[in-house]
Design an enzyme around this catalytic site. Structure first.
Site, PDB file in Angstrom:
ATOM      1  CB  CYS A   1      14.087   8.898   6.672  1.00 52.88           C
ATOM      2  SG  CYS A   1      15.082   7.355   5.534  1.00 52.88           S
TER       3      CYS A   1
ATOM      4  CD  GLU B   1      14.134   0.651   8.440  1.00 63.14           C
ATOM      5  OE1 GLU B   1      14.788   1.640   8.835  1.00 63.14           O
ATOM      6  OE2 GLU B   1      14.662  -0.462   8.511  1.00 63.14           O
TER       7      GLU B   1
ATOM      8  CE  LYS C   1      -1.604   2.589   3.279  1.00 58.61           C
ATOM      9  NZ  LYS C   1      -1.455   3.650   2.662  1.00 58.61           N
TER      10      LYS C   1
ATOM     11  CD  GLU D   1      11.579  13.022  10.139  1.00 61.45           C
ATOM     12  OE1 GLU D   1      10.448  12.534  10.714  1.00 61.45           O
ATOM     13  OE2 GLU D   1      12.284  12.305   9.322  1.00 61.45           O
TER      14      GLU D   1
HETATM   15  P1  NAD Z   1       2.933   8.426   7.621  1.00 64.28           P
HETATM   16  O1  NAD Z   1       3.366   7.500   8.792  1.00 64.28           O
HETATM   17  O2  NAD Z   1       2.045   9.553   7.892  1.00 64.28           O
HETATM   18  O3  NAD Z   1       2.273   7.454   6.403  1.00 64.28           O
HETATM   19  C1  NAD Z   1       3.231   6.289   5.956  1.00 64.28           C
HETATM   20  C2  NAD Z   1       2.223   5.396   5.648  1.00 64.28           C
HETATM   21  O4  NAD Z   1       1.374   4.780   6.505  1.00 64.28           O
HETATM   22  C3  NAD Z   1       1.207   5.830   4.525  1.00 64.28           C
HETATM   23  O5  NAD Z   1       1.078   4.604   3.437  1.00 64.28           O
HETATM   24  C4  NAD Z   1      -0.039   5.979   5.149  1.00 64.28           C
HETATM   25  O6  NAD Z   1      -1.156   5.909   4.233  1.00 64.28           O
HETATM   26  C5  NAD Z   1       0.152   4.984   6.410  1.00 64.28           C
HETATM   27  N1  NAD Z   1      -0.747   4.806   7.402  1.00 64.28           N
HETATM   28  C6  NAD Z   1      -1.430   5.953   7.726  1.00 64.28           C
HETATM   29  N2  NAD Z   1      -2.138   5.617   8.989  1.00 64.28           N
HETATM   30  C7  NAD Z   1      -1.982   4.307   9.435  1.00 64.28           C
HETATM   31  C8  NAD Z   1      -2.204   3.403  10.343  1.00 64.28           C
HETATM   32  N3  NAD Z   1      -2.905   3.846  11.158  1.00 64.28           N
HETATM   33  N4  NAD Z   1      -1.591   2.066   9.990  1.00 64.28           N
HETATM   34  C9  NAD Z   1      -0.966   1.657   9.058  1.00 64.28           C
HETATM   35  N5  NAD Z   1      -0.740   2.465   8.160  1.00 64.28           N
HETATM   36  C10 NAD Z   1      -1.127   3.926   8.209  1.00 64.28           C
HETATM   37  O7  NAD Z   1       4.493   9.014   7.029  1.00 64.28           O
HETATM   38  P2  NAD Z   1       4.732  10.018   5.835  1.00 64.28           P
HETATM   39  O8  NAD Z   1       4.218  11.372   6.467  1.00 64.28           O
HETATM   40  O9  NAD Z   1       3.907   9.579   4.601  1.00 64.28           O
HETATM   41  O10 NAD Z   1       6.019  10.032   5.501  1.00 64.28           O
HETATM   42  C11 NAD Z   1       7.138  10.656   6.253  1.00 64.28           C
HETATM   43  C12 NAD Z   1       7.887   9.810   7.100  1.00 64.28           C
HETATM   44  O11 NAD Z   1       8.346   8.648   6.964  1.00 64.28           O
HETATM   45  C13 NAD Z   1       8.994  10.726   7.833  1.00 64.28           C
HETATM   46  O12 NAD Z   1       8.892  10.804   9.197  1.00 64.28           O
HETATM   47  C14 NAD Z   1      10.319   9.991   7.489  1.00 64.28           C
HETATM   48  O13 NAD Z   1      11.389  10.184   8.418  1.00 64.28           O
HETATM   49  C15 NAD Z   1       9.719   8.720   7.521  1.00 64.28           C
HETATM   50  N6  NAD Z   1      10.215   7.774   6.439  1.00 64.28           N
HETATM   51  C16 NAD Z   1      11.524   6.835   7.187  1.00 64.28           C
HETATM   52  C17 NAD Z   1      12.310   5.921   6.458  1.00 64.28           C
HETATM   53  C18 NAD Z   1      13.249   5.068   7.095  1.00 64.28           C
HETATM   54  O14 NAD Z   1      13.748   4.280   6.576  1.00 64.28           O
HETATM   55  N7  NAD Z   1      13.725   5.158   8.263  1.00 64.28           N
HETATM   56  C19 NAD Z   1      12.458   6.178   4.961  1.00 64.28           C
HETATM   57  C20 NAD Z   1      11.503   7.268   4.680  1.00 64.28           C
HETATM   58  C21 NAD Z   1      10.704   7.952   5.159  1.00 64.28           C
END
Ligand code: NAD
Length: 481
Positions: free
Chosen positions: A276, A242, A169, A372
């Site tokens: 990230c 992650e 997803k 962040e």
């Molecule tokens: P987010 O957590 O808002 O969303 C990530 C995903 O989770 C989306 O697909 C979203 O639809 C889904 N989601 C939302 N609610 C959920 C729930 N209750 N249960 C399961 N899934 C759910 O993150 P974002 O704003 O899309 O991404 C940015 C963040 O991702 C930043 O904090 C960044 O640091 C992190 N990130 C981490 C890595 C890593 O490898 N550590 C890599 C890339 C991004």
């Protein structure tokens, strides 16, 4: 109007029960419609993956690997389309989109050739102990919007190669490349092995809570990661998280500032800071702060802000309206609390553009230092001693990555050893070899991706421990003989 970008469920490309508009971040206008699943379609996808699992898991690994290689070849044949679509929906410069698309293809090829053969651990006159790595079942892959293709295939490749099936997803603001991926996979992978579900940021909870999901591989924010962890607890599902980072970059006193500055700038500004493990707070010895600020100011003014499709662009738009507003708030607060060193030329286009900015004289309590930012706004902080800077760098709930910039690499290693994070880069950044594990310390994650360690996380380690009985005198009569 039927959505042009479809879901992949049980090997078929299908319309969604709903559809969502996808916004081009360089114009802030909707440019495509995408199929969007409801919970019933999500359940169909999980059922399809469950039904496909026994046969896929039973294939020899090299046969699964051949499917993945064919998938990689098909992606490569359409790399131009993938690059253009990624640039359009995500906003990143075409050069960066090209790296991401080829990174995604290479990660598939890499894991296609990996296996966990297991084998005999002990063999004595009394018996033997074997270890096997068995696939878990249906894996849920959930990804964010900053690297939609690379992060998704970074989960698909290891999960499938060891015999799991999958429901993947993407984030609701970058679903199109995932759908294109699905349409390519539909012609190659057996039905149900990989299913692509798009949501309106509302099916993640149902996906992670579903009884037939054996493992969740999640990349996203720390806040959502905590929800995933709690959802996984219903059946003690396996998880890899992650999550977010607030990576420090530390300059040591002997560094050549003029050499290091462009690397540090790139480490902070790639993908408009939406990485990230981007460098998110920069610590320089007090004596070097002015020179560092001068160099970063020059680079900030030179960096062209614009649409990703413009070949001159260095910094594209933020990916979505929510992030755009958040980063603008960070900038306004930082300008009020600190000193603005430099701000780049804003784009005159209507999209989610934020020009790069360098800010100094902030306290460690300022939001831009503590949180962040995930945007092109960079705080420069001054320090006086190594012990002090290490303590300040470690004073964060995050621990994803860190960078040290120094001439004396022995000293840099000594500092790196005291930083509490999953990775520390010295005089380099953005280097994630596929055979090296990557994971966060503290609230930046649980578990690892990449490397053998990452591959193992898609399996159950199973031990068969046996001893030999003396041979019975009348074996011939047994039903199993
Ligand atoms: P987010 O957590 O808002 O969303 C990530 C995903 O989770 C989306 O697909 C979203 O639809 C889904 N989601 C939302 N609610 C959920 C729930 N209750 N249960 C399961 N899934 C759910 O993150 P974002 O704003 O899309 O991404 C940015 C963040 O991702 C930043 O904090 C960044 O640091 C992190 N990130 C981490 C890595 C890593 O490898 N550590 C890599 C890339 C991004």
């Amino acid at each position: 109007m039927a959505a042009m970008y479809k879901l992949l469920i049980d090997g078929k490309l299908v319309d969604g029960a709903r559809s969502i508009g996808v916004v081009d971040p360089a114009t802030a206008e909707t440019f495509a419609e995408c199929a969007c699943a409801d919970e019933a379609q999500l359940n169909l996808a999980i059922d399809a993956a469950s039904r496909a699992f026994p046969q896929w898991a039973a294939l020899p690994q090299d046969e699964r690997g051949r499917y993945l290689l064919a998938f990689a070849d098909a992606l490569e044949a359409r790399h131009g389309e993938l690059i253009d679509l990624l640039t359009r929906e995500q906003g990143k410069p075409t050069r960066e989109a090209t790296h991401e698309v080829f990174g995604a293809i290479y990660v598939l090829r890499f894991f296609a050739g990996q296996s966990l053969p297991g084998g005999k651990i002990r063999d004595t006159d009394d018996g033997a102990i074997f270890r096997q790595y068995v696939p878990l079942g249906v894996v849920a892959a959930i990804t964010p919007w900053n690297f939609p293709l690379l992060l998704m295939l970074g989960k698909v490749a290891p999960a499938l190669t060891v015999g799991n099936t999958m429901v993947a997803k993407p984030a609701a603001t970058t679903p199109l490349t995932a759908c294109l991926l699905g349409s390519i996979a539909a012609d190659i992978l057996p039905p149900g092995v990989l299913n692509i579900i798009v949501d309106d940021n509302d099916l993640g909870a149902a996906l992670t809570a579903h009884a037939d999901i054996a493992k969740i591989s999640f990349t996203g924010s720390t806040a959502t990661g905590k929800r995933v962890m709690s959802s996984a607890s219903n059946a003690l599902k396996r998880i890899t998280l992650e999550l977010g980072g607030n990576d420090p970059a530390i300059l040591l006193h002997d560094v050549d500032v003029e050499i290091a500055a462009p690397h540090i700038f790139a480490a902070a500004m790639m993908n408009a800071g939406q990485v990230c493990f981007a460098a998110k707070r920069i610590y320089a010895p007090a004596a070097l702060v002015d020179r560092l600020c001068a160099e970063l100011a020059r680079l900030t003014k030179e960096a062209k802000v614009g649409a990703g499709a413009d070949p001159e662009t260095v910094i594209g738009p933020l990916q979505n309206a929510v992030q755009f507003e958040k980063v603008r708030r960070f900038l306004a607060d930082a300008k009020a609390a600190g000193t603005l060193v430099a701000e780049g030329q804003p784009s005159n286009q209507a999209g989610f553009f934020v020009a790069p900015a360098i800010v100094r004289d902030l306290s460690d309590d300022a939001e831009l230092v503590r949180e962040e930012q995930f945007g092109p706004i960079l705080p420069i902080l001054s320090y006086n001693s190594i012990d002090e800077v290490i303590a300040r760098a470690n004073n964060s709930p995050y621990g994803l990555g860190a960078t040290i910039w120094a001439s004396d690499t022995e000293k840099a290693i000594a500092v790196a050893e005291r930083i509490n994070s999953g990775t520390v880069w010295i005089n380099k950044h953005f280097d994630l070899p596929f055979d090296i594990p990557f994971g966060g310390a503290k609230q930046s994650g649980v578990g690892y991706e990449l490397g053998e360690r990452g591959l193992t996380e898609y399996t159950q380690v199973k031990v068969i421990n046996m001893t030999h009985f003396p041979r019975s005198a009348d074996v011939a009569a047994g039903p199993l003989s």
